[in-house]
Scaffold this motif. Sequence first.
Motif, PDB file in Angstrom:
ATOM      1  N   THR A  81       0.852  -1.185   0.000  1.00 16.64           N
ATOM      2  CA  THR A  81       0.000   0.000   0.000  1.00 16.64           C
ATOM      3  C   THR A  81       0.893   1.241   0.000  1.00 16.64           C
ATOM      4  O   THR A  81       2.101   1.169   0.283  1.00 16.64           O
ATOM      5  CB  THR A  81      -0.897   0.049   1.253  1.00 16.64           C
ATOM      6  OG1 THR A  81      -0.067   0.207   2.416  1.00 16.64           O
ATOM      7  CG2 THR A  81      -1.734  -1.216   1.367  1.00 16.64           C
ATOM      8  N   GLY A  90       0.843   3.586   2.119  1.00 18.98           N
ATOM      9  CA  GLY A  90       1.329   3.772   3.485  1.00 18.98           C
ATOM     10  C   GLY A  90       2.562   2.930   3.772  1.00 18.98           C
ATOM     11  O   GLY A  90       3.522   3.398   4.389  1.00 18.98           O
ATOM     12  N   GLU A  91       2.550   1.682   3.306  1.00 19.13           N
ATOM     13  CA  GLU A  91       3.706   0.802   3.505  1.00 19.13           C
ATOM     14  C   GLU A  91       4.918   1.286   2.719  1.00 19.13           C
ATOM     15  O   GLU A  91       6.061   1.203   3.197  1.00 19.13           O
ATOM     16  CB  GLU A  91       3.339  -0.629   3.097  1.00 19.13           C
ATOM     17  CG  GLU A  91       2.328  -1.288   4.028  1.00 19.13           C
ATOM     18  CD  GLU A  91       1.767  -2.583   3.472  1.00 19.13           C
ATOM     19  OE1 GLU A  91       1.280  -3.401   4.277  1.00 19.13           O
ATOM     20  OE2 GLU A  91       1.807  -2.780   2.232  1.00 19.13           O
ATOM     21  N   THR A 139       6.400   4.375   4.545  1.00 16.52           N
ATOM     22  CA  THR A 139       7.026   4.115   5.850  1.00 16.52           C
ATOM     23  C   THR A 139       8.152   3.090   5.776  1.00 16.52           C
ATOM     24  O   THR A 139       8.827   2.855   6.783  1.00 16.52           O
ATOM     25  CB  THR A 139       5.982   3.635   6.873  1.00 16.52           C
ATOM     26  OG1 THR A 139       5.343   2.450   6.380  1.00 16.52           O
ATOM     27  CG2 THR A 139       4.939   4.708   7.139  1.00 16.52           C
ATOM     28  N   ARG A 146       5.329   3.271  15.497  1.00 17.73           N
ATOM     29  CA  ARG A 146       4.421   3.030  14.378  1.00 17.73           C
ATOM     30  C   ARG A 146       3.517   4.241  14.124  1.00 17.73           C
ATOM     31  O   ARG A 146       3.311   4.633  12.970  1.00 17.73           O
ATOM     32  CB  ARG A 146       3.571   1.789  14.663  1.00 17.73           C
ATOM     33  CG  ARG A 146       2.554   1.505  13.564  1.00 17.73           C
ATOM     34  CD  ARG A 146       1.790   0.226  13.830  1.00 17.73           C
ATOM     35  NE  ARG A 146       2.662  -0.942  13.728  1.00 17.73           N
ATOM     36  CZ  ARG A 146       2.230  -2.202  13.826  1.00 17.73           C
ATOM     37  NH1 ARG A 146       0.932  -2.440  14.035  1.00 17.73           N
ATOM     38  NH2 ARG A 146       3.066  -3.212  13.738  1.00 17.73           N
ATOM     39  N   SER A 147       3.010   4.833  15.177  1.00 19.55           N
ATOM     40  CA  SER A 147       2.125   5.992  15.004  1.00 19.55           C
ATOM     41  C   SER A 147       2.899   7.198  14.467  1.00 19.55           C
ATOM     42  O   SER A 147       2.378   7.972  13.659  1.00 19.55           O
ATOM     43  CB  SER A 147       1.453   6.341  16.334  1.00 19.55           C
ATOM     44  OG  SER A 147       2.415   6.687  17.318  1.00 19.55           O
ATOM     45  N   ALA A 181       3.442   6.639  10.763  1.00 18.89           N
ATOM     46  CA  ALA A 181       2.191   6.897  10.034  1.00 18.89           C
ATOM     47  C   ALA A 181       1.945   8.395   9.900  1.00 18.89           C
ATOM     48  O   ALA A 181       1.480   8.872   8.850  1.00 18.89           O
ATOM     49  CB  ALA A 181       1.025   6.228  10.751  1.00 18.89           C
ATOM     50  N   ASP A 226      -6.758   9.557   2.039  1.00 21.09           N
ATOM     51  CA  ASP A 226      -7.186   8.171   1.804  1.00 21.09           C
ATOM     52  C   ASP A 226      -6.263   7.427   0.848  1.00 21.09           C
ATOM     53  O   ASP A 226      -6.379   6.208   0.675  1.00 21.09           O
ATOM     54  CB  ASP A 226      -8.632   8.120   1.306  1.00 21.09           C
ATOM     55  CG  ASP A 226      -8.821   8.777  -0.064  1.00 21.09           C
ATOM     56  OD1 ASP A 226      -7.850   9.323  -0.613  1.00 21.09           O
ATOM     57  OD2 ASP A 226      -9.957   8.752  -0.569  1.00 21.09           O
ATOM     58  N   ILE A 267      -3.365   6.658   1.386  1.00 22.14           N
ATOM     59  CA  ILE A 267      -2.427   5.874   2.183  1.00 22.14           C
ATOM     60  C   ILE A 267      -2.794   4.387   2.227  1.00 22.14           C
ATOM     61  O   ILE A 267      -1.929   3.529   2.414  1.00 22.14           O
ATOM     62  CB  ILE A 267      -2.328   6.458   3.607  1.00 22.14           C
ATOM     63  CG1 ILE A 267      -0.959   6.153   4.213  1.00 22.14           C
ATOM     64  CG2 ILE A 267      -3.468   5.991   4.500  1.00 22.14           C
ATOM     65  CD1 ILE A 267      -0.502   7.149   5.231  1.00 22.14           C
ATOM     66  N   SER A 268      -4.071   4.062   2.011  1.00 25.88           N
ATOM     67  CA  SER A 268      -4.500   2.661   2.078  1.00 25.88           C
ATOM     68  C   SER A 268      -4.678   2.038   0.696  1.00 25.88           C
ATOM     69  O   SER A 268      -5.085   0.877   0.591  1.00 25.88           O
ATOM     70  CB  SER A 268      -5.816   2.555   2.854  1.00 25.88           C
ATOM     71  OG  SER A 268      -6.836   3.317   2.219  1.00 25.88           O
ATOM     72  N   ARG A 269      -4.355   2.774  -0.332  1.00 19.14           N
ATOM     73  CA  ARG A 269      -4.535   2.278  -1.697  1.00 19.14           C
ATOM     74  C   ARG A 269      -3.218   1.752  -2.265  1.00 19.14           C
ATOM     75  O   ARG A 269      -2.162   1.841  -1.632  1.00 19.14           O
ATOM     76  CB  ARG A 269      -5.119   3.391  -2.566  1.00 19.14           C
ATOM     77  CG  ARG A 269      -6.534   3.799  -2.135  1.00 19.14           C
ATOM     78  CD  ARG A 269      -6.920   5.185  -2.617  1.00 19.14           C
ATOM     79  NE  ARG A 269      -6.950   5.277  -4.072  1.00 19.14           N
ATOM     80  CZ  ARG A 269      -7.113   6.433  -4.734  1.00 19.14           C
ATOM     81  NH1 ARG A 269      -7.233   7.579  -4.062  1.00 19.14           N
ATOM     82  NH2 ARG A 269      -7.144   6.437  -6.048  1.00 19.14           N
ATOM     83  N   TYR A 270      -3.272   1.213  -3.505  1.00 17.30           N
ATOM     84  CA  TYR A 270      -2.116   0.594  -4.146  1.00 17.30           C
ATOM     85  C   TYR A 270      -1.677   1.414  -5.373  1.00 17.30           C
ATOM     86  O   TYR A 270      -2.492   2.158  -5.950  1.00 17.30           O
ATOM     87  CB  TYR A 270      -2.440  -0.848  -4.554  1.00 17.30           C
ATOM     88  CG  TYR A 270      -2.568  -1.785  -3.381  1.00 17.30           C
ATOM     89  CD1 TYR A 270      -1.474  -2.536  -2.944  1.00 17.30           C
ATOM     90  CD2 TYR A 270      -3.775  -1.914  -2.692  1.00 17.30           C
ATOM     91  CE1 TYR A 270      -1.582  -3.398  -1.851  1.00 17.30           C
ATOM     92  CE2 TYR A 270      -3.895  -2.774  -1.605  1.00 17.30           C
ATOM     93  CZ  TYR A 270      -2.794  -3.508  -1.191  1.00 17.30           C
ATOM     94  OH  TYR A 270      -2.903  -4.351  -0.109  1.00 17.30           O
TER      95      TYR A 270
END
Length: 322
Positions: A109, A111-112, A115, A126-127, A130, A145, A147-150
Amino acid sequence: MSQEFLLEVSRLGKDFAPVAFARGPVVRAVQDVSFNIKRGEVVGLVGESGSGKTTIGRMVAQLIEPTSGSIRFEGSETTSLSRRELRGLHARVQYIFQDPFASLSPRMTIGEILTEGLDIQRIGSRSERAAKAAQALASVDLPPDAISRYPHEFSGGQRQRIGIARALTLAPELIVADEPVSALDVSIQAQIVNLLRDLQMRLGLTMLFIAHDLAVVEYVADTVIVLYLGRIMEMAPSRELYASPQHPYTRALLSAVPSPDPSRHANRQILKGDIPSPANPPSGCVFRTRCPVAVDACASAVPPLREGTKGHFKACIRDDLG
């Protein structure tokens, strides 16, 4: 530690030997390249495909090792670092790749992806990681939003924004931007260039900006280095180089830049042929086989990079071209 320069590159060289069990000559991709970058400065590295631009950028970021020469970052040599020291350098020198899709893992993702560097460097909880990722997304004008997509869910321009955000999460001291707009549509290129320029001014970024488009480099760079077949042809402050180019190669590149002013192309110089192979470069001046003002002496010796007016260097034996 050097007080004046963040990065000092001296007599840098890179040779590529034939791969195992293959025959062929050694490819001299970069030869005797020297330049410095001050903190907060943007240096543009420009030249045709095959000129060695990306090779220099990757050596500066220590993604590949140089064959010869020195690279000093904040006064410390980087060409002989241990693995642990190299990991620390990679936190301080970040790379923006040319292809925004190939440089982003499709299995992670956003986000991944953002980070990952923080995880490797073991920075923050972790927080906190993020929060840094969300801040980086906002700095490149992407919605929370994302951050959770690909990566496949985004356009090319958006993916490059993600690549820029990834570079920013570690708050690097130097960014190497390797042709960051060349894979994008023209309409999107301007948006990304404007974003990089805005970030540079707002965050005080130091940047090595690699491109083949002189018009793009003019907009973002304080200093411009013109490269041909692995050697520097000309180096000068941006305004001076564009107002008064001294090397025939620079003049030819500038004359090819599109302009609404017809008079700008009154003396247009068209380069004939292709850039020679770095496996078999011309003797003497590497540009002489395509140079419109070459003389017999150009084949005899490699012209040194000499300073004319203050801060303006050129590698040409012709002193009558001013």
